[in-house]
Write an enzyme that holds these catalytic residues in place. Structure first.
Site, PDB file in Angstrom:
ATOM      1  N   ARG A  46       0.850  -1.201   0.000  1.00  0.00           N
ATOM      2  CA  ARG A  46       0.000   0.000   0.000  1.00  0.00           C
ATOM      3  C   ARG A  46       0.881   1.245   0.000  1.00  0.00           C
ATOM      4  O   ARG A  46       0.596   2.235  -0.650  1.00  0.00           O
ATOM      5  CB  ARG A  46      -0.946   0.005   1.210  1.00  0.00           C
ATOM      6  CG  ARG A  46      -1.665   1.341   1.363  1.00  0.00           C
ATOM      7  CD  ARG A  46      -2.884   1.333   2.269  1.00  0.00           C
ATOM      8  NE  ARG A  46      -2.819   0.462   3.410  1.00  0.00           N
ATOM      9  CZ  ARG A  46      -2.076   0.659   4.512  1.00  0.00           C
ATOM     10  NH1 ARG A  46      -1.322   1.750   4.623  1.00  0.00           N
ATOM     11  NH2 ARG A  46      -2.080  -0.197   5.500  1.00  0.00           N
ATOM     12  N   TYR A  98     -16.837  16.572 -15.014  1.00  0.00           N
ATOM     13  CA  TYR A  98     -17.281  15.182 -14.941  1.00  0.00           C
ATOM     14  C   TYR A  98     -18.289  15.033 -13.791  1.00  0.00           C
ATOM     15  O   TYR A  98     -18.044  15.501 -12.678  1.00  0.00           O
ATOM     16  CB  TYR A  98     -16.066  14.262 -14.743  1.00  0.00           C
ATOM     17  CG  TYR A  98     -16.464  12.838 -14.453  1.00  0.00           C
ATOM     18  CD1 TYR A  98     -17.325  12.159 -15.312  1.00  0.00           C
ATOM     19  CD2 TYR A  98     -16.006  12.180 -13.320  1.00  0.00           C
ATOM     20  CE1 TYR A  98     -17.723  10.854 -15.044  1.00  0.00           C
ATOM     21  CE2 TYR A  98     -16.382  10.878 -13.049  1.00  0.00           C
ATOM     22  CZ  TYR A  98     -17.253  10.224 -13.903  1.00  0.00           C
ATOM     23  OH  TYR A  98     -17.646   8.942 -13.626  1.00  0.00           O
ATOM     24  N   ASP A 169      -7.550  19.144 -13.850  1.00  0.00           N
ATOM     25  CA  ASP A 169      -7.851  17.786 -14.304  1.00  0.00           C
ATOM     26  C   ASP A 169      -7.553  17.776 -15.803  1.00  0.00           C
ATOM     27  O   ASP A 169      -8.283  18.340 -16.608  1.00  0.00           O
ATOM     28  CB  ASP A 169      -9.318  17.459 -14.004  1.00  0.00           C
ATOM     29  CG  ASP A 169      -9.695  16.043 -14.430  1.00  0.00           C
ATOM     30  OD1 ASP A 169      -9.041  15.491 -15.337  1.00  0.00           O
ATOM     31  OD2 ASP A 169     -10.663  15.497 -13.871  1.00  0.00           O
ATOM     32  N   LYS A 194      -8.375   6.802 -19.030  1.00  0.00           N
ATOM     33  CA  LYS A 194      -8.729   7.377 -20.321  1.00  0.00           C
ATOM     34  C   LYS A 194      -7.524   7.329 -21.266  1.00  0.00           C
ATOM     35  O   LYS A 194      -7.025   6.266 -21.557  1.00  0.00           O
ATOM     36  CB  LYS A 194      -9.274   8.789 -20.092  1.00  0.00           C
ATOM     37  CG  LYS A 194     -10.354   8.859 -18.992  1.00  0.00           C
ATOM     38  CD  LYS A 194     -11.530   8.002 -19.347  1.00  0.00           C
ATOM     39  CE  LYS A 194     -12.648   7.868 -18.329  1.00  0.00           C
ATOM     40  NZ  LYS A 194     -12.528   8.216 -16.975  1.00  0.00           N
TER      41      LYS A 194
HETATM   42  O1  P1T Z   1     -13.458   6.971 -13.759  1.00  0.00           O
HETATM   43  P1  P1T Z   1     -12.252   7.453 -13.002  1.00  0.00           P
HETATM   44  O2  P1T Z   1     -10.975   6.844 -13.423  1.00  0.00           O
HETATM   45  O3  P1T Z   1     -12.464   7.408 -11.511  1.00  0.00           O
HETATM   46  O4  P1T Z   1     -12.059   9.006 -13.386  1.00  0.00           O
HETATM   47  C1  P1T Z   1     -12.979   9.992 -13.069  1.00  0.00           C
HETATM   48  C2  P1T Z   1     -12.860  11.147 -14.020  1.00  0.00           C
HETATM   49  C3  P1T Z   1     -12.124  12.253 -13.648  1.00  0.00           C
HETATM   50  N1  P1T Z   1     -11.993  13.320 -14.458  1.00  0.00           N
HETATM   51  C4  P1T Z   1     -12.554  13.337 -15.681  1.00  0.00           C
HETATM   52  C5  P1T Z   1     -12.380  14.541 -16.555  1.00  0.00           C
HETATM   53  C6  P1T Z   1     -13.283  12.248 -16.137  1.00  0.00           C
HETATM   54  O5  P1T Z   1     -13.812  12.302 -17.366  1.00  0.00           O
HETATM   55  C7  P1T Z   1     -13.449  11.116 -15.283  1.00  0.00           C
HETATM   56  C8  P1T Z   1     -14.246   9.929 -15.697  1.00  0.00           C
HETATM   57  N2  P1T Z   1     -15.074  10.160 -16.780  1.00  0.00           N
HETATM   58  C9  P1T Z   1     -15.906   9.255 -17.370  1.00  0.00           C
HETATM   59  C10 P1T Z   1     -16.043   7.991 -16.926  1.00  0.00           C
HETATM   60  C11 P1T Z   1     -16.635   9.751 -18.551  1.00  0.00           C
HETATM   61  O6  P1T Z   1     -17.171   8.942 -19.333  1.00  0.00           O
HETATM   62  O7  P1T Z   1     -16.683  10.975 -18.699  1.00  0.00           O
END
Ligand code: P1T
Length: 388
Positions: A46, A98, A169, A194
């Site tokens: 961890r 998001y 972000d 992503k």
């Molecule tokens: O899904 P995760 O890895 O926890 O990430 C969250 C997140 C954070 N910031 C942005 C700009 C994002 O687009 C996302 C996740 N977004 C999607 C799942 C989507 O389809 O927009």
């Protein structure tokens, strides 16, 4: 060292134990110590794991930073950064973001006494007006999800007072097209699920900074709260990131073609893509980014219900949440990624039931255009007769 060389080499020296050229998946939770506290720098996974450490070095280098911390998801990375605040602190947040980030802020962190004000941060006067004596953090997404608005990172940085931090972000642009730390931001967050991972096969996040004090707090919370990725997920993310530059170039090329095609189509009402000259902040995009990315949103003419009808007719764009993988996706933000934002708020911000969001993949662009062409031809017409 240039971008792709970093992606392939930083943190990825041959394995000291075996000479393995590729960083191994250190699938271990713990490490044998010679005596109490006497070990090779690794005590518990961890806290630290060699595979995760390699990923952290790789991703920090891609943002031109000294410190990077990997998390189990983008949300876990976001939550770790918000741990820089304490009860009573206030954050100014972009109002187009998001849905899951909004949900974390409004339904989890507000209960812990943090305060959030959502404003259209593409308007710097609105940002200035939202600042309070207890403002500690600016949360920027640029381009925003899902309306692809641009926020002037340097402009927000210029409003920052000592003790306040600017977080970007950078998920939509990826470090290949945008380098927020070089523009003065303090912290960059990614959902590595992503573009960085790039193959829709792993969920992850990262928080990156050049500020040692901030880095220490994030690292402390990474260990104290424990939202870390397992070694195999770290490895998949690291492998994906090696080809980030190649993929981003193709995503952007395909997305530009798709955006131009849609903009010229008589059935399409509006297209949102920073690479279009018609985008209201196209000049800012040119100045702040080195490419416009792979995300395109648009609205069809006519009834909003046409959006889902159209989405279901596509062959190569899968109807799915998420983005940034090699395969093309289509999403209906109002009912999918942004469903956690109350309808009234969502619609006021422009995320209507008619909005569709494309994650343009790196398939052959001609196939993608054909797919869009066929689906547009198949949705019942509005322009030449009876409507829908
Ligand atoms: O899904 P995760 O890895 O926890 O990430 C969250 C997140 C954070 N910031 C942005 C700009 C994002 O687009 C996302 C996740 N977004 C999607 C799942 C989507 O389809 O927009």
């Amino acid at each position: 060292m240039k971008f792709s060389t970093k992606a392939i080499h930083v943190g990825q020296e041959a394995d000291p134990a075996t000479g393995a050229t590729i960083v191994p998946v250190y699938q271990t939770s713990t490490y044998t110590q010679d005596a109490v506290g006497e070990h090779k720098g690794f005590d518990y996974s961890r806290t630290i794991n060699p595979t995760r450490l390699a990923l952290e070095k790789q991703l920090a280098s891609l943002e031109g930073a000294d410190y990077g911390y990997a998390f189990a998801s983008g949300m876990a990375a976001t939550a770790a950064v918000l741990n820089l605040l304490s009860a009573g602190d206030h954050a100014v947040v972009t109002d187009d973001l998001y849905g899951g980030t909004y949900r974390l802020f409004s339904r989890v962190l507000e209960r812990y006494g943090l305060e959030f004000t959502y404003v259209d941060m593409s308007d710097l006067d609105a940002v200035r007006a939202a600042i309070r004596p207890n403002t500690k953090l600016f949360w920027i997404e640029t381009p925003t999800n899902p309306l692809l608005k641009l926020i002037d990172i340097k402009g927000v940085v210029a409003l920052r007072k000592p003790g306040q931090i600017v977080v970007v972000d950078n998920t939509f642009a990826s470090p290949y097209f945008q380098q927020p730390l070089a523009l003065g931001a303090d912290v960059v967050v990614h959902s590595t699920t992503k573009y960085i991972g790039g193959h829709s096969d792993v969920v992850g996040g990262v928080a990156i900074t050049n500020d040692k004090e901030i880095a220490d707090v994030i690292k402390f919370h990474q260990n104290a709260v424990g939202g870390v990725p397992g070694p195999h997920d770290a490895w998949l993310t690291m492998r994906g990131a090696k080809t980030l530059a190649l993929r981003m170039r193709q995503h952007a090329e395909n997305a530009q073609m798709v955006a131009e095609y849609l903009e010229a189509h008589p059935e399409v009402d509006r297209v949102y893509y920073p690479g279009l000259a018609s985008h209201p902040q196209h000049q800012l995009a040119r100045a702040q980014m080195s490419g416009f990315g792979g995300m395109v949103s648009f609205v069809l003419k006519g009834e909003q219900s046409r959006a889902l009808d159209f989405a279901h007719r596509l062959k190569y764009f899968s109807l799915a949440e998420s983005l940034g993988g090699v395969e093309s996706l289509i999403c209906h933000p109002a009912r999918m990624t942004h469903g956690s934002i109350p309808k009234e708020d969502r619609e006021r911000r422009g995320v209507t039931d008619g909005l569709l969001r494309l994650s343009v993949g790196i398939e052959d662009a001609e196939d993608l255009l054909d797919d869009l062409r066929s689906a547009l031809a198949a949705v019942p017409r509005v322009l030449h007769g009876t409507g829908v």
